[in-house]
Every structure is written in C-alpha cells, then in structure tokens.
Design a protein around this motif. Structure first.
Motif, short mmCIF file in Angstrom:
data_model
loop_
_atom_site.label_atom_id
_atom_site.label_comp_id
_atom_site.label_asym_id
_atom_site.label_seq_id
_atom_site.Cartn_x
_atom_site.Cartn_y
_atom_site.Cartn_z
N VAL A 60 -24.08 -21.69 -11.60
CA VAL A 60 -25.10 -20.82 -12.21
C VAL A 60 -24.39 -19.83 -13.13
O VAL A 60 -23.39 -19.21 -12.73
N ASP A 61 -24.90 -19.66 -14.32
CA ASP A 61 -24.34 -18.68 -15.25
C ASP A 61 -25.43 -18.31 -16.25
O ASP A 61 -26.35 -19.09 -16.48
N ARG A 62 -25.29 -17.11 -16.85
CA ARG A 62 -26.33 -16.79 -17.84
C ARG A 62 -25.86 -17.01 -19.27
O ARG A 62 -26.61 -16.77 -20.21
N SER A 63 -24.60 -17.47 -19.43
CA SER A 63 -24.08 -17.70 -20.78
C SER A 63 -24.24 -19.16 -21.18
O SER A 63 -23.65 -20.05 -20.55
N SER A 64 -25.01 -19.40 -22.24
CA SER A 64 -25.19 -20.79 -22.67
C SER A 64 -23.88 -21.36 -23.22
O SER A 64 -23.61 -22.55 -23.06
N GLU A 65 -23.02 -20.49 -23.80
CA GLU A 65 -21.73 -20.96 -24.33
C GLU A 65 -20.85 -21.46 -23.18
O GLU A 65 -20.23 -22.53 -23.26
N MET A 66 -20.79 -20.66 -22.11
CA MET A 66 -19.97 -21.04 -20.96
C MET A 66 -20.52 -22.32 -20.32
O MET A 66 -19.77 -23.24 -19.96
N LEU A 67 -21.84 -22.39 -20.18
CA LEU A 67 -22.43 -23.57 -19.53
C LEU A 67 -22.20 -24.83 -20.37
O LEU A 67 -21.99 -25.92 -19.82
N ALA A 68 -22.22 -24.69 -21.69
CA ALA A 68 -21.97 -25.86 -22.55
C ALA A 68 -20.56 -26.39 -22.29
O ALA A 68 -20.35 -27.60 -22.19
N LYS A 69 -19.60 -25.49 -22.16
CA LYS A 69 -18.21 -25.89 -21.88
C LYS A 69 -18.13 -26.54 -20.48
O LYS A 69 -17.45 -27.55 -20.28
N GLY A 78 -24.69 -29.69 -10.88
CA GLY A 78 -25.88 -29.21 -11.58
C GLY A 78 -25.51 -27.88 -12.25
O GLY A 78 -24.84 -27.06 -11.65
N TRP A 79 -25.95 -27.69 -13.48
CA TRP A 79 -25.61 -26.44 -14.21
C TRP A 79 -26.90 -25.71 -14.53
O TRP A 79 -27.78 -26.28 -15.19
N VAL A 80 -27.01 -24.48 -14.08
CA VAL A 80 -28.27 -23.74 -14.18
C VAL A 80 -28.04 -22.45 -14.96
O VAL A 80 -27.14 -21.68 -14.63
N GLU A 81 -28.87 -22.24 -16.00
CA GLU A 81 -28.77 -20.99 -16.75
C GLU A 81 -29.69 -19.96 -16.10
O GLU A 81 -30.92 -20.15 -16.08
N ALA A 82 -29.12 -18.90 -15.57
CA ALA A 82 -29.93 -17.86 -14.91
C ALA A 82 -29.13 -16.58 -14.82
O ALA A 82 -27.89 -16.60 -14.84
#
Ligand SMILES: C[S@@+](CC[C@H](N)C(=O)[O-])C[C@H]1O[C@@H](n2cnc3c(N)ncnc32)[C@H](O)[C@@H]1O
Length: 262
Positions: A60-69, A78-82
């Motif tokens: 879980v992370d709120r950074s779309s840049e980090m989640l893309a990486k 599973g990768w969740v933006e929150a």
C-alpha cells in the motif's frame, strides 16, 4: 507529494538494511496475509516475498510514481494506492510491516492503535522509522527554510516531528499487545561523493521543498543548505567520504487475543 524512485534508490543498500533488520525480528513462522505499509518501490516488499513466498502479499502506498516502480520491478503482490491515514481494510492480517514510512504521518497516538486493530490475534505490527528530526540534516533544513526568499512558500510545508520516544510507543501498544520489542540503532552511514548528505535528503526529507519552491529559487535554496551541510558533515580528509550518523527506531508488537478467556 511526488516521489522520485530513482533518487530514493540512489542509496538503496543503506536504506534496505534496516528493512532487513526489522524483518529478522518478526516472530512469525508462516503468516498467510501480509501488508507492506508505504511499500514505495517494492524493495522491502521483495524481502517479505522472499521470506514467505506462499503468503498473500499487498503493498500500500499513496505515491503513484512509487507504485509504478513496484509494479514493474517488485515481487508478485497486490499494489494498492491509498493514504495510510484513512486506509480501512475490511479484513484483518497476520503481518503489517512498515519500513521508513510512518514518520511521514502525524498523530501516531491514533495511527498505531488503529493499525493494531487490523491484526488477527497473534498478528504482528512491525515498524521502522527514522528518529532523526533533531539531527543537523533536519535542523539545518528547517533553519534554511525559515530564512530566505522562499520562507513564505515554505511556511507550512515542513513537518513537525511526529516520532515519539521509544517509551511512547510502548505506552500506546501495551494494552493491545501480548509482547512488544522496541529498540533503536544509530547507523554510521558512510556516503560517497560530493554533497552526499544533500543527495541523501533529496530522496526523502527535501522532497516537500523540491515540490514547493519555485524553480528559480530552488537552486539558491539548495546551494545555501548544501553549504551548511558541508560544514556539519565535512568530507573526511583521508578518503573523501562523508559520515552521516542516522538513528532509527524499531517497534514490533504482537496483537493480543481479545477472545474472552484468553
Ligand atoms: C522513504 S519511502 C519508504 C519506502 C519503502 N517502505 C522502503 O523501505 O524502501 C516512504 C514511502 O511512504 C509513502 N508514504 C508517505 N506517506 C504516506 C501515506 N500517508 N500513505 C501512504 N503512503 C505514504 C511514500 O509514498 C513513500 O513511498
């Protein structure tokens, strides 16, 4: 705030070491469900996947840049933006693990008990956070921000210190935990190259300034801050390296079984 994964990963080995040392102390043999809170680029998530390949893993992370990486280079998860401040899963987990993230959130008196409530009985909350707001790197950042043509832009941008003393976390968690393991480590980080401490904080504590200050002022801000950092953390005359002491706090709490009779 936008994160820059490549800037953050420039000191990847030093940043990953506390993640591994936190993980080494997690007292679970085979958790079914794990969440990496503030997973960033997924490096620490990979350590979790390597130790428990059969577990259901979520980052879980709120950074779309980090989640893309993380989606590109991280483990199968599973990768969740929150935003963790209001992340409310509709189930409980065996392990909530968080490396170098929760110091970005305020109100730990509310946050930590809230996270404990998302654990199954016997589940584990494992957290590592820097506790270095009083270090020259951070004091000089706040001082530089407060005086200069950028001061108005930065008036409410830099965080107050959200991280308490070790005993504060013991007090917060002892009522809902069957056991608690808390310790601090000061790493004497050895950094290479020119303006090494500036480059380190560019990946983390300086991000809010980089995001906020107008482009034409940012160079002057960095030059003034860098000059002060060079005085506080001089390069060694013998090998040219910079020593950057860094204190980190580790907290591991095992959720008590609240079933009557236990
Ligand atoms: C220093 S990085 C740590 C990343 C990773 N855990 C690691 O060990 O490499 C901090 C991460 O926390 C995330 N973060 C900060 N505040 C957050 C919040 N309120 N909710 C979710 N993620 C947050 C950032 O987006 C960033 O990816």
């Amino acid at each position: 705030m936008a994160w820059d994964p490549s800037c953050y990963l420039r000191f990847g080995a030093q940043r990953l070491r506390p993640a591994a040392e936190l993980l080494a102390r997690v007292p679970l043999t085979a958790p079914d469900s794990i969440v990496d809170l503030g997973c960033g680029p997924g490096n620490a998530t990979r350590l979790l996947a390597d130790r428990w390949p059969l577990a259901e893993l979520t980052g879980v992370d709120r950074s779309s840049e980090m989640l893309a990486k993380a989606r590109r280079d991280g483990p199968d998860a599973g990768w969740v933006e929150a935003d963790l401040a209001d992340w409310t899963p509709n189930r409980r987990f065996d392990l909530l693990y968080s490396n170098a993230t929760l110091h970005w959130l305020d109100h730990h008196d509310v946050l930590f008990p809230r996270l404990m409530a998302f654990l199954r009985p016997g589940g584990v909350l494992a957290v590592q956070m820097p506790r270095n707001f009083a270090a020259p790197s951070h004091v000089l950042l706040r001082d530089t921000a407060a005086s200069g043509p950028w001061a108005a832009q930065l008036a409410n941008v830099l965080q107050e210190d959200p991280v308490g003393e070790p005993a504060f976390y013991y007090g917060l968690l002892s009522g809902s935990a069957s056991s608690i393991d808390i310790w601090e480590t000061e790493y004497l980080q050895v950094l290479e190259g020119e303006d090494a401490v500036l480059n380190w904080v560019r990946g983390t504590a300086l991000r809010p300034v980089i995001e906020t200050v107008d482009a034409e002022l940012l160079g002057a801000f960095e030059a003034r801050y860098a000059e002060r950092l060079r005085a506080a953390y001089p390069r060694r005359p013998d090998d040219g390296r910079t020593l950057f002491p860094f204190t980190r706090l580790f907290v591991i709490a095992v959720a008590r079984d609240e079933t009557p009779g236990n």
